[in-house]
Design a protein around this motif. Structure first.
Motif, PDB file in Angstrom:
ATOM      1  N   ASN A 172       8.979  13.283   3.866  1.00 18.75           N
ATOM      2  CA  ASN A 172       8.135  13.154   2.689  1.00 18.75           C
ATOM      3  C   ASN A 172       8.818  12.188   1.730  1.00 18.75           C
ATOM      4  O   ASN A 172      10.026  12.312   1.480  1.00 18.75           O
ATOM      5  N   THR A 173       8.075  11.227   1.189  1.00 20.01           N
ATOM      6  CA  THR A 173       8.705  10.159   0.424  1.00 20.01           C
ATOM      7  C   THR A 173       8.009   9.879  -0.903  1.00 20.01           C
ATOM      8  O   THR A 173       6.806  10.101  -1.046  1.00 20.01           O
ATOM      9  N   ARG A 174       8.763   9.429  -1.821  1.00 22.82           N
ATOM     10  CA  ARG A 174       8.245   8.840  -3.064  1.00 22.82           C
ATOM     11  C   ARG A 174       7.576   7.522  -2.711  1.00 22.82           C
ATOM     12  O   ARG A 174       8.131   6.713  -1.968  1.00 22.82           O
ATOM     13  N   ASN A 175       6.397   7.297  -3.246  1.00 21.16           N
ATOM     14  CA  ASN A 175       5.642   6.093  -2.938  1.00 21.16           C
ATOM     15  C   ASN A 175       5.363   5.328  -4.223  1.00 21.16           C
ATOM     16  O   ASN A 175       4.612   5.792  -5.074  1.00 21.16           O
ATOM     17  N   ASP A 176       5.986   4.166  -4.372  1.00 15.14           N
ATOM     18  CA  ASP A 176       5.781   3.327  -5.559  1.00 15.14           C
ATOM     19  C   ASP A 176       4.754   2.248  -5.226  1.00 15.14           C
ATOM     20  O   ASP A 176       5.101   1.091  -5.003  1.00 15.14           O
ATOM     21  N   SER A 177       3.479   2.616  -5.142  1.00 20.06           N
ATOM     22  CA  SER A 177       2.453   1.648  -4.755  1.00 20.06           C
ATOM     23  C   SER A 177       1.101   2.129  -5.239  1.00 20.06           C
ATOM     24  O   SER A 177       0.968   3.258  -5.725  1.00 20.06           O
ATOM     25  N   PRO A 178       0.052   1.332  -5.060  1.00 21.22           N
ATOM     26  CA  PRO A 178      -1.283   1.736  -5.518  1.00 21.22           C
ATOM     27  C   PRO A 178      -1.989   2.740  -4.600  1.00 21.22           C
ATOM     28  O   PRO A 178      -3.141   3.076  -4.858  1.00 21.22           O
ATOM     29  N   ALA A 179      -1.356   3.192  -3.547  1.00 20.78           N
ATOM     30  CA  ALA A 179      -2.017   4.143  -2.644  1.00 20.78           C
ATOM     31  C   ALA A 179      -2.392   5.416  -3.403  1.00 20.78           C
ATOM     32  O   ALA A 179      -1.822   5.719  -4.446  1.00 20.78           O
ATOM     33  N   PRO A 180      -3.340   6.193  -2.883  1.00 24.43           N
ATOM     34  CA  PRO A 180      -3.708   7.444  -3.562  1.00 24.43           C
ATOM     35  C   PRO A 180      -2.503   8.355  -3.759  1.00 24.43           C
ATOM     36  O   PRO A 180      -1.775   8.651  -2.809  1.00 24.43           O
ATOM     37  N   GLY A 181      -2.292   8.769  -5.007  1.00 22.81           N
ATOM     38  CA  GLY A 181      -1.152   9.623  -5.297  1.00 22.81           C
ATOM     39  C   GLY A 181       0.155   8.868  -5.253  1.00 22.81           C
ATOM     40  O   GLY A 181       0.204   7.657  -5.024  1.00 22.81           O
ATOM     41  N   ASN A 182       1.244   9.597  -5.477  1.00 24.07           N
ATOM     42  CA  ASN A 182       2.573   8.997  -5.494  1.00 24.07           C
ATOM     43  C   ASN A 182       3.484   9.556  -4.401  1.00 24.07           C
ATOM     44  O   ASN A 182       4.698   9.411  -4.480  1.00 24.07           O
ATOM     45  N   ARG A 183       2.896  10.217  -3.385  1.00 26.39           N
ATOM     46  CA  ARG A 183       3.662  10.734  -2.261  1.00 26.39           C
ATOM     47  C   ARG A 183       3.078  10.194  -0.964  1.00 26.39           C
ATOM     48  O   ARG A 183       1.874   9.873  -0.876  1.00 26.39           O
ATOM     49  N   ALA A 184       3.923  10.088   0.050  1.00 30.19           N
ATOM     50  CA  ALA A 184       3.486   9.738   1.399  1.00 30.19           C
ATOM     51  C   ALA A 184       4.328  10.546   2.374  1.00 30.19           C
ATOM     52  O   ALA A 184       5.427  11.007   2.032  1.00 30.19           O
ATOM     53  N   ASP A 185       3.820  10.740   3.592  1.00 25.24           N
ATOM     54  CA  ASP A 185       4.602  11.501   4.564  1.00 25.24           C
ATOM     55  C   ASP A 185       4.361  11.001   5.981  1.00 25.24           C
ATOM     56  O   ASP A 185       3.457  10.192   6.246  1.00 25.24           O
ATOM     57  N   ALA A 186       5.223  11.465   6.890  1.00 25.13           N
ATOM     58  CA  ALA A 186       5.176  11.053   8.292  1.00 25.13           C
ATOM     59  C   ALA A 186       5.889  12.110   9.123  1.00 25.13           C
ATOM     60  O   ALA A 186       6.636  12.950   8.596  1.00 25.13           O
ATOM     61  N   HIS A 187       5.651  12.071  10.436  1.00 28.09           N
ATOM     62  CA  HIS A 187       6.303  12.984  11.370  1.00 28.09           C
ATOM     63  C   HIS A 187       7.001  12.190  12.474  1.00 28.09           C
ATOM     64  O   HIS A 187       6.557  11.103  12.851  1.00 28.09           O
ATOM     65  N   SER A 188       8.077  12.739  12.985  1.00 25.52           N
ATOM     66  CA  SER A 188       8.758  12.204  14.163  1.00 25.52           C
ATOM     67  C   SER A 188       8.780  13.272  15.240  1.00 25.52           C
ATOM     68  O   SER A 188       9.111  14.428  14.959  1.00 25.52           O
ATOM     69  N   ALA A 189       8.436  12.885  16.469  1.00 28.51           N
ATOM     70  CA  ALA A 189       8.456  13.821  17.595  1.00 28.51           C
ATOM     71  C   ALA A 189       9.690  13.642  18.457  1.00 28.51           C
ATOM     72  O   ALA A 189       9.846  14.354  19.467  1.00 28.51           O
ATOM     73  N   ASP A 190      10.591  12.718  18.091  1.00 27.19           N
ATOM     74  CA  ASP A 190      11.783  12.467  18.902  1.00 27.19           C
ATOM     75  C   ASP A 190      13.055  12.506  18.055  1.00 27.19           C
ATOM     76  O   ASP A 190      13.971  11.713  18.236  1.00 27.19           O
ATOM     77  N   GLY A 191      13.091  13.439  17.112  1.00 28.57           N
ATOM     78  CA  GLY A 191      14.313  13.649  16.350  1.00 28.57           C
ATOM     79  C   GLY A 191      14.664  12.551  15.390  1.00 28.57           C
ATOM     80  O   GLY A 191      15.845  12.372  15.067  1.00 28.57           O
ATOM     81  N   GLY A 192      13.671  11.804  14.908  1.00 32.20           N
ATOM     82  CA  GLY A 192      13.922  10.761  13.922  1.00 32.20           C
ATOM     83  C   GLY A 192      14.078   9.366  14.487  1.00 32.20           C
ATOM     84  O   GLY A 192      14.209   8.408  13.721  1.00 32.20           O
ATOM     85  N   ARG A 193      14.038   9.213  15.803  1.00 28.63           N
ATOM     86  CA  ARG A 193      14.190   7.876  16.384  1.00 28.63           C
ATOM     87  C   ARG A 193      12.994   6.984  16.048  1.00 28.63           C
ATOM     88  O   ARG A 193      13.150   5.795  15.760  1.00 28.63           O
ATOM     89  N   TYR A 216       0.826  -1.207   0.000  1.00 29.42           N
ATOM     90  CA  TYR A 216       0.000   0.000   0.000  1.00 29.42           C
ATOM     91  C   TYR A 216       0.860   1.256   0.000  1.00 29.42           C
ATOM     92  O   TYR A 216       0.738   2.113  -0.860  1.00 29.42           O
ATOM     93  N   VAL A 217       1.742   1.374   0.972  1.00 29.79           N
ATOM     94  CA  VAL A 217       2.740   2.444   0.997  1.00 29.79           C
ATOM     95  C   VAL A 217       4.110   1.793   1.115  1.00 29.79           C
ATOM     96  O   VAL A 217       4.406   1.161   2.124  1.00 29.79           O
ATOM     97  N   ASN A 218       4.914   1.914   0.078  1.00 30.26           N
ATOM     98  CA  ASN A 218       6.287   1.426   0.116  1.00 30.26           C
ATOM     99  C   ASN A 218       7.208   2.632   0.076  1.00 30.26           C
ATOM    100  O   ASN A 218       7.332   3.306  -0.948  1.00 30.26           O
ATOM    101  N   VAL A 219       7.857   2.914   1.183  1.00 31.32           N
ATOM    102  CA  VAL A 219       8.682   4.111   1.322  1.00 31.32           C
ATOM    103  C   VAL A 219       9.907   3.984   0.427  1.00 31.32           C
ATOM    104  O   VAL A 219      10.620   2.978   0.463  1.00 31.32           O
ATOM    105  N   ASN A 220      10.159   5.023  -0.370  1.00 29.71           N
ATOM    106  CA  ASN A 220      11.290   5.002  -1.282  1.00 29.71           C
ATOM    107  C   ASN A 220      12.162   6.221  -0.987  1.00 29.71           C
ATOM    108  O   ASN A 220      12.426   6.525   0.171  1.00 29.71           O
ATOM    109  N   GLU A 221      12.596   6.951  -1.993  1.00 27.53           N
ATOM    110  CA  GLU A 221      13.477   8.106  -1.801  1.00 27.53           C
ATOM    111  C   GLU A 221      12.794   9.154  -0.916  1.00 27.53           C
ATOM    112  O   GLU A 221      11.679   9.589  -1.213  1.00 27.53           O
ATOM    113  N   THR A 222      13.480   9.557   0.147  1.00 28.96           N
ATOM    114  CA  THR A 222      12.846  10.345   1.200  1.00 28.96           C
ATOM    115  C   THR A 222      13.640  11.606   1.498  1.00 28.96           C
ATOM    116  O   THR A 222      14.867  11.619   1.452  1.00 28.96           O
ATOM    117  N   THR A 223      12.918  12.660   1.838  1.00 32.12           N
ATOM    118  CA  THR A 223      13.500  13.953   2.180  1.00 32.12           C
ATOM    119  C   THR A 223      12.928  14.408   3.515  1.00 32.12           C
ATOM    120  O   THR A 223      11.840  13.970   3.914  1.00 32.12           O
TER     121      THR A 223
END
Length: 359
Positions: A232-253, A213-220
């Motif tokens: 924010n990542t390139r998404n090579d999957s059938p999910a809506p659109g070709n982008r996906a994103d996420a947040h970290s509240a602990d500095g990327g851990r 559904y969401v396969n995380v690829n090249e990410t910024t």
């Protein structure tokens, strides 16, 4: 848009390289713009003899100095530059290396040895990018056994206000069951972290969703004003659109939630870049805006930490692909991107974008 605001640091078929791909850009503490990319010697292929090349600009990206190799691996591959300027002024260059013969397909199928596959290295410069240290390998700290493909960013890395260095990255997992040569590509996301200015490294979050559904690829990534890290990542999957994103509240851990589709950004399957401006408080995104093709390079803007986006600066209607963003000065954002009249890969062009055009 104003062509006078653009310059071309890299043009395919010149300066000893058949092709230039995978741009990354930062501005040093001295104000020098450093434009990095892959210099592909023999062809435009993603494998082969590839160097990480660099040009420096002392006038905000209007003109460029001589081409230099910031990282080379003999006649093998050094690629996926992920530069970051530290608070100290040191410039780190995290990147990957592999054998010239190691194609992506062979790596994905498990047909390449660990020694010849994708390995992770870091170099640094303490003289504004003029010279670079010998490379140091960090693979054992940031790549798990069994991972196959591996790529840093593409584009710039970042140093958080806490001092932590964050390098967004992605990897692939081997398929479940027997590898019959038709395996699914299980793209997954992670990041590299350093709390001592790049001396030692460890893995941050892992997002290994293999349900297709969401396969995380090249990410910024960018640090938001509230301290969260936005990915924010390139998404090579059938999910809506070709982008996906996420947040970290602990500095990327860890991630607050796994990557989810970001259908508010219409885009083809392609790398993109994000950059947080402090003044004004805006999150920027650069990437092609034609959902069906790598074309129409556009800067988008978010005022709510990446939840919603609006188009702010369409560059032109030409073919365009990978890009990166940097803050040149108080009035200017720099956009380094692949483009050309008839192919997205003819040049890597730098464009000075007035901040007031984005607000």
């Amino acid at each position: 848009m104003n062509d006078a605001a653009a310059s071309i640091p890299f043009r395919a078929g010149t300066e000893g390289y058949a092709s230039f791909r995978i741009p990354a850009v930062v501005v040093s503490r001295a104000g020098t713009v450093l434009a990095f990319c892959e210099g592909r010697v023999d062809s435009a292929a993603d494998h082969g003899h590839i160097d990480i090349v660099l040009k420096r600009s002392a006038d905000g990206g209007r003109t460029w100095g001589a081409l230099q190799a910031a990282a080379s691996n003999g006649t093998d591959l050094a690629g996926n530059p992920a530069p970051v300027v530290l608070d100290s002024g040191r410039i780190l260059l995290v990147h990957v290396r592999s054998a010239a013969s190691a194609t992506e397909d062979a790596i994905l199928r498990g047909q390449v040895s660990d020694a010849d596959g994708r390995r992770v290295w870091v170099q640094h410069s303490d003289d504004d990018g003029l010279t670079w240290s010998a490379p140091t390998e960090i693979t054992p700290s940031v790549k798990k056994a069994g991972w196959r493909w591996y790529a840093t960013t593409p584009g710039h890395a970042l140093q958080l206000r806490s001092g932590r260095v964050v390098v967004a990255a992605n990897h692939t997992l081997p398929p479940a069951g027997t590898d019959n040569g038709t395996e699914a590509r299980y793209n997954s996301g992670h990041c590299l972290l350093s709390d001592d200015d790049g001396e030692t490294w460890y893995l941050g979050y892992l997002d290994e969703n293999t349900d297709g559904y969401v396969n995380v690829n090249e990410t910024t990534a960018a640090e938001l004003p509230d301290g969260r890290v936005y990915f924010n990542t390139r998404n090579d999957s059938p999910a809506p659109g070709n982008r996906a994103d996420a947040h970290s509240a602990d500095g990327g851990r860890t991630l607050v939630k796994p990557f989810r589709p970001q259908a508010g950004i219409g885009a083809p399957v392609c790398e993109a870049a994000v950059l947080q401006l402090r003044d004004p408080d805006l999150l920027l995104y650069s990437g092609p805006a034609d959902p069906a093709a790598r074309a129409l390079m556009t800067i988008r803007v978010s005022a709510d930490g990446g939840t919603t986006w609006r188009s702010a600066y369409p560059v032109d209607g030409l073919p365009a692909a990978y890009s990166d963003l940097t803050r040149v000065d108080a009035e200017t954002v720099g956009l380094l991107y692949e483009t050309g009249d008839f192919s997205a890969y003819s040049t890597i062009t730098f464009r000075r974008v007035p901040v007031n055009r984005l607000t």
